[in-house]
Design a protein around this motif. Structure first.
Motif, short mmCIF file in Angstrom:
data_model
loop_
_atom_site.label_atom_id
_atom_site.label_comp_id
_atom_site.label_asym_id
_atom_site.label_seq_id
_atom_site.Cartn_x
_atom_site.Cartn_y
_atom_site.Cartn_z
N THR A 11 -9.29 8.66 17.50
CA THR A 11 -8.53 8.30 18.72
C THR A 11 -7.59 7.11 18.98
OG1 THR A 11 -9.31 7.47 21.02
CG2 THR A 11 -10.45 6.60 19.28
N THR A 12 -6.75 7.31 19.71
CA THR A 12 -5.26 6.39 19.96
C THR A 12 -5.78 5.51 20.93
OG1 THR A 12 -4.23 7.74 21.29
CG2 THR A 12 -3.80 8.09 18.93
N GLY A 13 -6.93 5.51 21.64
CA GLY A 13 -7.09 4.68 22.83
C GLY A 13 -8.61 3.90 22.78
N PRO A 14 -8.77 3.48 21.87
CA PRO A 14 -10.22 2.84 21.69
C PRO A 14 -10.64 1.97 22.75
CG PRO A 14 -8.90 1.70 19.93
CD PRO A 14 -7.93 2.77 20.59
N ILE A 15 -12.06 2.09 23.16
CA ILE A 15 -12.42 1.18 24.38
C ILE A 15 -13.46 0.34 23.92
CG2 ILE A 15 -11.77 2.88 26.23
CD1 ILE A 15 -14.44 3.75 26.26
N TYR A 16 -13.83 0.28 22.68
CA TYR A 16 -14.93 -0.53 21.99
C TYR A 16 -14.46 -1.11 20.91
CZ TYR A 16 -18.06 2.12 25.24
OH TYR A 16 -18.61 2.62 26.25
N GLN A 17 -15.02 -2.19 20.48
CA GLN A 17 -14.54 -3.00 19.05
C GLN A 17 -14.30 -1.88 17.97
OE1 GLN A 17 -16.51 -4.23 21.17
NE2 GLN A 17 -16.06 -6.38 21.60
N VAL A 18 -15.14 -0.91 17.70
CA VAL A 18 -15.23 0.05 16.84
C VAL A 18 -15.38 1.32 17.74
CG1 VAL A 18 -16.00 1.35 14.68
CG2 VAL A 18 -15.87 -1.23 14.99
N ASP A 19 -14.39 2.50 17.74
CA ASP A 19 -14.63 3.60 18.56
C ASP A 19 -14.46 4.86 17.83
OD1 ASP A 19 -14.75 5.45 20.69
OD2 ASP A 19 -13.42 4.47 21.90
N VAL A 20 -15.46 5.71 17.45
CA VAL A 20 -15.19 6.62 16.55
C VAL A 20 -15.30 8.14 17.38
CG1 VAL A 20 -16.29 7.79 14.53
CG2 VAL A 20 -16.26 5.27 14.58
N GLN A 21 -14.42 8.73 17.24
CA GLN A 21 -14.43 10.15 18.02
C GLN A 21 -13.93 11.17 17.39
OE1 GLN A 21 -12.42 9.90 22.01
NE2 GLN A 21 -12.92 7.78 22.25
N GLY A 22 -14.44 12.40 17.43
CA GLY A 22 -13.97 13.69 16.93
C GLY A 22 -14.66 15.01 17.41
N THR A 23 -13.97 15.93 16.79
CA THR A 23 -14.45 17.26 17.31
C THR A 23 -15.56 18.02 16.45
OG1 THR A 23 -12.78 18.44 16.35
CG2 THR A 23 -12.40 17.74 18.68
N GLY A 24 -15.51 17.54 15.15
CA GLY A 24 -16.57 17.80 14.19
C GLY A 24 -17.92 17.02 14.19
N GLU A 25 -18.77 16.93 13.07
CA GLU A 25 -19.68 16.10 12.90
C GLU A 25 -19.30 14.76 13.14
OE1 GLU A 25 -22.20 16.51 9.70
OE2 GLU A 25 -22.74 18.67 9.92
N ASN A 26 -19.75 13.71 13.86
CA ASN A 26 -19.43 12.48 14.16
C ASN A 26 -20.57 11.60 13.79
OD1 ASN A 26 -17.56 10.74 14.69
ND2 ASN A 26 -17.69 10.90 17.14
N ASN A 27 -20.82 11.19 12.37
CA ASN A 27 -21.89 10.33 11.97
C ASN A 27 -21.31 9.13 11.28
OD1 ASN A 27 -23.37 12.59 12.33
ND2 ASN A 27 -22.86 13.50 10.50
N LEU A 28 -22.07 7.91 11.58
CA LEU A 28 -21.98 6.81 10.74
C LEU A 28 -23.04 6.79 9.44
CD1 LEU A 28 -21.57 4.23 13.56
CD2 LEU A 28 -19.78 5.45 12.20
N ALA A 29 -22.73 6.44 8.27
CA ALA A 29 -23.71 6.29 7.20
C ALA A 29 -23.54 5.10 6.43
CB ALA A 29 -23.42 7.62 6.26
N ALA A 30 -24.59 4.42 5.96
CA ALA A 30 -24.55 3.28 5.08
C ALA A 30 -25.53 3.52 4.01
CB ALA A 30 -25.10 2.13 5.81
N THR A 31 -25.21 3.74 2.99
CA THR A 31 -25.99 4.09 1.71
C THR A 31 -26.21 2.95 0.59
OG1 THR A 31 -25.28 6.27 1.75
CG2 THR A 31 -26.42 5.79 -0.21
N ARG A 32 -27.16 2.43 0.31
CA ARG A 32 -27.40 1.45 -0.85
C ARG A 32 -28.03 2.01 -2.00
NH1 ARG A 32 -30.51 -4.30 0.27
NH2 ARG A 32 -30.31 -4.92 -1.95
N PHE A 33 -27.46 1.87 -3.00
CA PHE A 33 -27.76 2.20 -4.30
C PHE A 33 -28.58 1.07 -5.23
CE2 PHE A 33 -24.33 5.23 -3.09
CZ PHE A 33 -25.01 6.14 -3.27
N THR A 34 -29.77 1.11 -5.25
CA THR A 34 -30.55 0.10 -6.14
C THR A 34 -31.85 0.58 -6.51
OG1 THR A 34 -31.55 -2.13 -5.81
CG2 THR A 34 -31.61 -0.58 -3.84
N ALA A 35 -32.36 -0.03 -7.62
CA ALA A 35 -33.59 0.47 -8.09
C ALA A 35 -34.86 -0.50 -7.61
CB ALA A 35 -33.48 0.05 -9.61
N GLY A 36 -34.39 -1.29 -6.45
CA GLY A 36 -35.51 -2.30 -5.85
C GLY A 36 -35.65 -1.47 -4.60
N THR A 37 -36.42 -2.23 -3.59
CA THR A 37 -36.79 -1.94 -2.21
C THR A 37 -36.12 -2.07 -0.99
OG1 THR A 37 -38.37 -3.80 -2.03
CG2 THR A 37 -39.60 -2.01 -3.12
N GLY A 38 -35.04 -2.78 -1.46
CA GLY A 38 -33.98 -3.02 -0.48
C GLY A 38 -33.37 -1.88 0.27
#
Length: 326
Positions: A11-38
């Protein structure tokens, strides 16, 4: 990134500090690669400081973080649901942050969320209430017949231990809390029934276990010893045991009431001085001795018990036991 520092993705007109828009899937993902429990994390923080970076302690009922769900209404976006964390008490300087979580949804015909459930800082859960005093409080404020708490096991062949509701009063040491309530029901601030941990309990009215024993009571209703003579009419609707102290010659009329098949009636008769019982009614609704003989007198200072069972087929109180004090 606009002049206010807002970041727009799609979007060219964000109204929030981070503004994500789109016509397809609109997802946020955070992935951690670790052998521990974190895990990956999302941190929502709140400080009462008025400038960025100032760490000022929060206060009771301050909101700490929220997740909002909204839906387009054709013009703008309407609130649909929310999950919000609030300070739930007085926080301390270090390692003391009492918090509650509230879960809210928007009802049909409304555009404002309403709190439906909360988990307070003690871990207690409230549904339909903001005043929680137990581990689970469910408050139902509706005249509708579809409400309350419903639990069922719909399996075709459930395991014997797969009960819909299970209450266990065993404490941490494995000892049963026999004096605590296992179940308790009240209305108008009066106990209607309860069961203790040792299995004992109380029911204020009729206990219907099955059709064959409808109106069988846990605690028999007893009429206090009543001085009387002449015609006596026991009340089978109000009492399961009637107690009489004869003061003169008496006769027993048909018990009053509308008994059900198999209903029991116990008659206790006492006499301070020898008294006679001239008759027992044997008409429809009266008495019929089965394998015993109805008493015709009571000796001085003695008690006689007469045990009856209602036979709806013959409309008789079948007298199946007569016991006389020796």
């Amino acid at each position: 990134i606009d002049k206010d520092g807002n970041v727009g993705i799609g979007t060219t007109g964000p109204i929030y500090q981070v503004d994500v828009q789109g016509t397809g899937e609109n997802n946020l993902a955070a992935t951690r690669f670790t052998a521990g429990t974190g895990t990956s994390g999302l941190f929502l923080r709140k400080s009462r400081g008025s400038t960025v970076g100032t760490n000022t302690i929060v206060q009771n009922n301050d909101g700490l973080g929220a997740i909002w769900f909204q839906g387009a209404n054709g013009t703008t976006y309407t609130d649909a649901a929310s999950i919000i964390a609030y300070v739930d008490g007085t926080p301390g300087a270090t390692n003391d942050m009492p918090t509650r979580l509230t879960f809210s949804t928007t009802a049909d015909g409304s555009g404002t969320v309403t709190e439906r459930m909360r988990i307070d800082s003690s871990g207690n859960v409230g549904i339909g209430t903001t005043s929680i005093t137990n581990k689970l409080d469910v408050v139902y404020n509706s005249a509708s017949t579809s409400g309350g708490v419903y639990s069922a096991n719909s399996s075709a062949s459930p395991d014997i231990d797969a009960v819909p509701f299970f209450a266990n009063l065993t404490n941490a040491t494995g000892t049963n809390s026999t004096s605590a309530y296992l179940f308790r029901g009240r209305s108008a601030a009066v106990d209607r029934f309860y069961v203790y941990g040792d299995g004992s309990g109380y029911f204020a009215g009729n206990l219907t276990v099955a059709t064959a024993i409808t109106s069988t009571r846990v605690n028999p209703r007893s009429l206090s010893l009543s001085s009387t003579s002449g015609a006596i009419t026991p009340d089978s609707d109000s009492y399961d045991q009637v107690n009489y102290s004869l003061t003169g010659s008496s006769s027993f009329s048909n018990p009053s009431g509308t008994p059900v098949n198999g209903q029991k009636l116990s008659i206790r008769i006492y006499a301070a001085s020898t008294q006679t019982i001239s008759s027992w009614s044997s008409t429809s609704g009266g008495y019929r001795a089965i394998g015993t003989t109805l008493p015709t007198s009571v000796a001085a200072g003695k008690t006689v018990y007469v045990g009856c069972i209602w036979n709806s087929t013959d409309s008789k109180w079948d007298v199946v036991a007569v016991a006389t004090q020796a």
